[in-house]
Design an enzyme around this catalytic site. Structure first.
Site, PDB file in Angstrom:
ATOM      1  N   GLY A  94       0.809  -1.266   0.024  1.00 13.01           N
ATOM      2  CA  GLY A  94       0.008  -0.123   0.150  1.00 13.01           C
ATOM      3  C   GLY A  94       0.827   1.215  -0.108  1.00 13.01           C
ATOM      4  O   GLY A  94       2.189   1.056  -0.682  1.00 13.01           O
ATOM      5  N   GLY A  97       4.228   0.230   1.839  1.00 11.52           N
ATOM      6  CA  GLY A  97       4.854  -0.559   1.025  1.00 11.52           C
ATOM      7  C   GLY A  97       5.796   0.038  -0.220  1.00 11.52           C
ATOM      8  O   GLY A  97       6.997  -0.341  -0.423  1.00 11.52           O
ATOM      9  N   GLY A  99       6.516   3.289  -0.740  1.00 10.49           N
ATOM     10  CA  GLY A  99       7.522   4.161  -0.544  1.00 10.49           C
ATOM     11  C   GLY A  99       8.670   3.401  -0.073  1.00 10.49           C
ATOM     12  O   GLY A  99       9.702   3.543  -0.453  1.00 10.49           O
ATOM     13  N   ARG A 116      -1.048 -10.389  -2.011  1.00 11.78           N
ATOM     14  CA  ARG A 116      -1.803 -11.185  -2.613  1.00 11.78           C
ATOM     15  C   ARG A 116      -1.825 -11.348  -4.040  1.00 11.78           C
ATOM     16  O   ARG A 116      -1.893 -10.351  -4.810  1.00 11.78           O
ATOM     17  CB  ARG A 116      -3.309 -11.069  -2.367  1.00 11.78           C
ATOM     18  N   GLY A 119      -3.830  -9.497  -6.924  1.00 10.17           N
ATOM     19  CA  GLY A 119      -4.633  -8.221  -6.315  1.00 10.17           C
ATOM     20  C   GLY A 119      -4.462  -7.016  -6.802  1.00 10.17           C
ATOM     21  O   GLY A 119      -3.384  -6.895  -7.794  1.00 10.17           O
ATOM     22  N   ASP A 155      -3.507  -2.297   8.966  1.00  9.67           N
ATOM     23  CA  ASP A 155      -3.598  -2.669  10.263  1.00  9.67           C
ATOM     24  C   ASP A 155      -4.679  -3.945  10.483  1.00  9.67           C
ATOM     25  O   ASP A 155      -4.411  -4.914  11.365  1.00  9.67           O
ATOM     26  CB  ASP A 155      -3.711  -1.431  11.171  1.00  9.67           C
ATOM     27  N   HIS A 179       3.965   0.587  12.628  1.00 10.16           N
ATOM     28  CA  HIS A 179       3.038   1.068  13.625  1.00 10.16           C
ATOM     29  C   HIS A 179       2.934  -0.086  14.863  1.00 10.16           C
ATOM     30  O   HIS A 179       2.978  -1.287  14.497  1.00 10.16           O
ATOM     31  CB  HIS A 179       1.437   0.959  12.935  1.00 10.16           C
ATOM     32  N   GLU A 303      -6.734  31.122   3.605  1.00 11.43           N
ATOM     33  CA  GLU A 303      -5.681  32.052   4.087  1.00 11.43           C
ATOM     34  C   GLU A 303      -4.821  31.142   5.277  1.00 11.43           C
ATOM     35  O   GLU A 303      -3.740  31.361   5.253  1.00 11.43           O
ATOM     36  CB  GLU A 303      -6.355  33.045   4.986  1.00 11.43           C
TER      37      GLU A 303
HETATM   38  N1  LIG Z   1      -0.208   5.318   5.286  1.00 14.46           N
HETATM   39  C1  LIG Z   1       0.562   6.002   6.277  1.00 14.46           C
HETATM   40  O1  LIG Z   1       0.070   7.245   6.068  1.00 14.46           O
HETATM   41  C2  LIG Z   1       1.185   5.314   7.245  1.00 14.46           C
HETATM   42  C3  LIG Z   1       2.218   5.801   7.831  1.00 14.46           C
HETATM   43  C4  LIG Z   1       2.853   5.332   8.924  1.00 14.46           C
HETATM   44  C5  LIG Z   1       2.756   4.072   9.207  1.00 14.46           C
HETATM   45  N2  LIG Z   1       1.731   3.465   8.437  1.00 14.46           N
HETATM   46  C6  LIG Z   1       1.446   1.728   8.928  1.00 14.46           C
HETATM   47  O2  LIG Z   1       2.086   1.381   7.719  1.00 14.46           O
HETATM   48  C7  LIG Z   1       1.515   0.067   7.661  1.00 14.46           C
HETATM   49  C8  LIG Z   1       0.827  -0.328   6.451  1.00 14.46           C
HETATM   50  O3  LIG Z   1       0.219   1.019   6.001  1.00 14.46           O
HETATM   51  P1  LIG Z   1      -0.593   1.456   4.559  1.00 14.46           P
HETATM   52  O4  LIG Z   1      -1.288   2.574   4.827  1.00 14.46           O
HETATM   53  O5  LIG Z   1       0.670   1.375   3.673  1.00 14.46           O
HETATM   54  O6  LIG Z   1      -1.267   0.192   4.429  1.00 14.46           O
HETATM   55  P2  LIG Z   1      -2.582   0.139   3.444  1.00 14.46           P
HETATM   56  O7  LIG Z   1      -2.508   0.771   2.321  1.00 14.46           O
HETATM   57  O8  LIG Z   1      -3.677   0.271   4.174  1.00 14.46           O
HETATM   58  O9  LIG Z   1      -2.255  -1.537   3.120  1.00 14.46           O
HETATM   59  C9  LIG Z   1      -2.946  -2.143   2.083  1.00 14.46           C
HETATM   60  C10 LIG Z   1      -1.929  -3.399   1.936  1.00 14.46           C
HETATM   61  O10 LIG Z   1      -2.670  -4.240   2.607  1.00 14.46           O
HETATM   62  C11 LIG Z   1      -2.946  -5.459   1.676  1.00 14.46           C
HETATM   63  N3  LIG Z   1      -4.298  -5.971   2.231  1.00 14.46           N
HETATM   64  C12 LIG Z   1      -5.249  -5.445   2.826  1.00 14.46           C
HETATM   65  N4  LIG Z   1      -6.290  -6.435   3.146  1.00 14.46           N
HETATM   66  C13 LIG Z   1      -5.626  -7.731   2.951  1.00 14.46           C
HETATM   67  C14 LIG Z   1      -6.005  -8.989   3.360  1.00 14.46           C
HETATM   68  N5  LIG Z   1      -7.090  -9.400   3.871  1.00 14.46           N
HETATM   69  N6  LIG Z   1      -4.936 -10.194   2.979  1.00 14.46           N
HETATM   70  C15 LIG Z   1      -3.851  -9.520   2.588  1.00 14.46           C
HETATM   71  N7  LIG Z   1      -3.440  -8.426   2.391  1.00 14.46           N
HETATM   72  C16 LIG Z   1      -4.398  -7.482   2.312  1.00 14.46           C
HETATM   73  C17 LIG Z   1      -3.462  -4.827   0.447  1.00 14.46           C
HETATM   74  O11 LIG Z   1      -3.402  -5.627  -0.423  1.00 14.46           O
HETATM   75  P3  LIG Z   1      -4.358  -5.874  -1.605  1.00 14.46           P
HETATM   76  O12 LIG Z   1      -4.227  -4.762  -2.698  1.00 14.46           O
HETATM   77  O13 LIG Z   1      -4.023  -7.198  -2.294  1.00 14.46           O
HETATM   78  O14 LIG Z   1      -5.580  -5.551  -1.078  1.00 14.46           O
HETATM   79  C18 LIG Z   1      -2.294  -3.524   0.397  1.00 14.46           C
HETATM   80  O15 LIG Z   1      -1.133  -4.505  -0.091  1.00 14.46           O
HETATM   81  C19 LIG Z   1       0.293  -0.088   8.853  1.00 14.46           C
HETATM   82  O16 LIG Z   1       0.724  -0.491   9.881  1.00 14.46           O
HETATM   83  C20 LIG Z   1      -0.052   1.344   8.884  1.00 14.46           C
HETATM   84  O17 LIG Z   1      -0.576   1.782  10.407  1.00 14.46           O
HETATM   85  C21 LIG Z   1       1.118   4.055   7.583  1.00 14.46           C
END
Ligand SMILES: NC(=O)c1ccc[n+]([C@@H]2O[C@H](COP(=O)([O-])OP(=O)(O)OC[C@H]3O[C@@H](n4cnc5c(N)ncnc54)[C@H](OP(=O)(O)O)[C@@H]3O)[C@@H](O)[C@H]2O)c1
Length: 405
Positions: A94, A97, A99, A116, A119, A155, A179, A303
């Protein structure tokens, strides 16, 4: 901050991905760690021992001394040498991943992606140059091939997939998170790491898109770094090194608990929840008192975002105040404590709701639904349809640098 599933985020994602795919095939223009990485790979056979460039910094943050780790302590050749026997298996592709994975790859570290098969993430990973069977695998296979398992699933997904993933995290591997969520709220997530592996965290303080763009600009994002379990005695060093590999410039030490409490609190508070609530309340009072939408929007959002908040970012609140009229300064100084007093109990209530797990349970329940993407999009559409944000679109369209969404 957690990801924002909105149409604009998707647009940003598309732009960022197209930029990223260009990076995969074409050298970046600006001087950056990724350019350094390329030359370091070329020279790595000639690099013998590595020396620390600078010491770790202990900085005085307004009277409290804190240790800050910095990228400069990890020249690229040292970084590559440190991970020469490792494979970073990035599970999930996501925002983070994407970045973190591209940055680590550009830094010359051995990275594979596990998602997956077929996906949305699989498709996007291919677009970014990850190759099925070489650097892109189904989740279980990637974990089996990796030595450092970076759990970057959403999460809610971390909790759902844990029964399948847990048995694959065998002795000698390292478990990494961005996280503290899954591990800290174990009663709700049921994520309990095996006791014989290092468990570490690097949490970039920004979206995964920013992790990538700052890296490409040759800068690094601020990240929190923490150790939950140190089996090898090297967990902290490893966490800092991975932090550098994925694009951090400076890393601030914390604990899993403190990281998750502050993060959930901040995003529900001033970063996202409170700011929307405050903007809307002010806008509605102006409208109820006969001001036009454009006037209410300009005095509330335009502003703020275009003029005043960037000044806070540059040099602090007093700098922004000093840049405004004495009339504005007098009034703001009088009203700031009134807002603080009115809001403090709400923030306290929010903190307790984070600490006692209420926020986590809500998030797991909602984001664990099969309809979570559609449900979120529906609520965000309701915000987009609010008069304040519709008025904002027209105001933005008058900016000289305006580009249609
Ligand atoms: N985004 C931020 O701003 C940020 C900042 C700091 C830390 N974090 C932390 O970094 C981690 C990742 O966050 P993110 O925002 O990058 O994640 P995200 O975009 O919410 O994650 C999506 C990923 O999870 C997979 N996924 C979702 N449901 C699934 C399932 N049931 N089985 C297998 N794969 C599944 C998706 O794959 P598919 O495409 O196959 O569905 C995709 O690869 C989290 O712990 C988050 O709290 C995020």
């Amino acid at each position: 901050m957690a990801s924002i599933a909105s149409r604009s985020a998707q647009a940003l994602r598309a732009v960022s991905r197209s930029a990223a795919s260009k990076v995969a095939t074409k050298p970046v223009q600006a001087a950056s760690y990724s350019l350094l990485a390329r030359s370091a790979v070329a020279n790595s056979s000639r690099q013998p021992a590595f020396q620390t460039v600078r010491g770790i910094k202990t900085l005085d943050f307004a009277g409290t001394k804190e240790v800050v780790y910095e990228r400069s302590d990890w020249p690229l050749a040292k970084l590559q040498d440190y991970f020469k026997n490792d494979t970073l298996a990035l599970i999930g592709y996501g925002s983070q991943g994407h970045g973190q994975g591209l940055n680590a790859r550009d830094n010359g570290v051995n990275v594979i992606v596990g998602v997956r098969k077929d996906g949305e993430s699989w498709r996007q990973a291919i677009e970014d140059g990850w190759v099925p069977g070489e650097t892109l695998f189904p989740i279980e296979e990637a974990i089996n091939r990796g030595t450092i398992i970076m759990n970057l699933l959403s999460d809610a997904a971390q909790s759902q997939t844990w029964p399948t993933i847990a048995p694959l995290i065998t002795k000698g591997k390292t478990l990494y998170f961005s996280h503290g969520f899954s591990v800290v709220y174990k009663e709700d997530t049921h994520v309990i790491p095996p006791t014989d592996v290092d468990v570490i965290l690097v949490a970039p303080k920004g979206s995964g898109r920013t992790v990538r763009t700052l890296f490409k600009e040759g800068r690094g994002i601020n990240s929190s770094v923490a150790v939950f379990q140190d089996v090898t005695g090297k967990a902290k060093e490893k966490a800092i090194a991975i932090g550098v590999a994925v694009g951090s410039g400076y890393m601030y030490e914390t604990t899993f608990e403190k990281e998750v409490y502050s993060d959930l609190f901040g995003e529900r508070g001033v970063l996202m929840g409170a700011i929307q609530g405050l903007f809307l309340a002010q806008y509605k009072v102006l409208r109820a008192n006969g001001h036009t939408p454009s006037e209410a929007f300009n005095e509330t959002v335009e502003e703020a975002t275009q003029s005043l908040y960037p000044l806070i970012g540059q040099k602090g609140m007093d700098y922004m105040y000093n840049a405004c009229s004495t009339t504005a300064r007098r009034g703001a100084l009088d009203w700031a404590p009134i807002f603080e007093k009115a809001n403090a109990p709400v923030f306290e209530q929010l903190y307790q709701s984070v600490r006692n797990g209420t926020e986590t349970r809500k998030s797991l329940e909602f984001n664990g639904r099969s309809t979570y993407r559609v449900d979120l999009a529906k609520e965000l559409k309701e915000i987009d349809d609010q008069e304040i944000w519709r008025a904002g679109k027209v105001v933005r369209s008058l900016r000289p640098d305006y580009k249609a969404d």
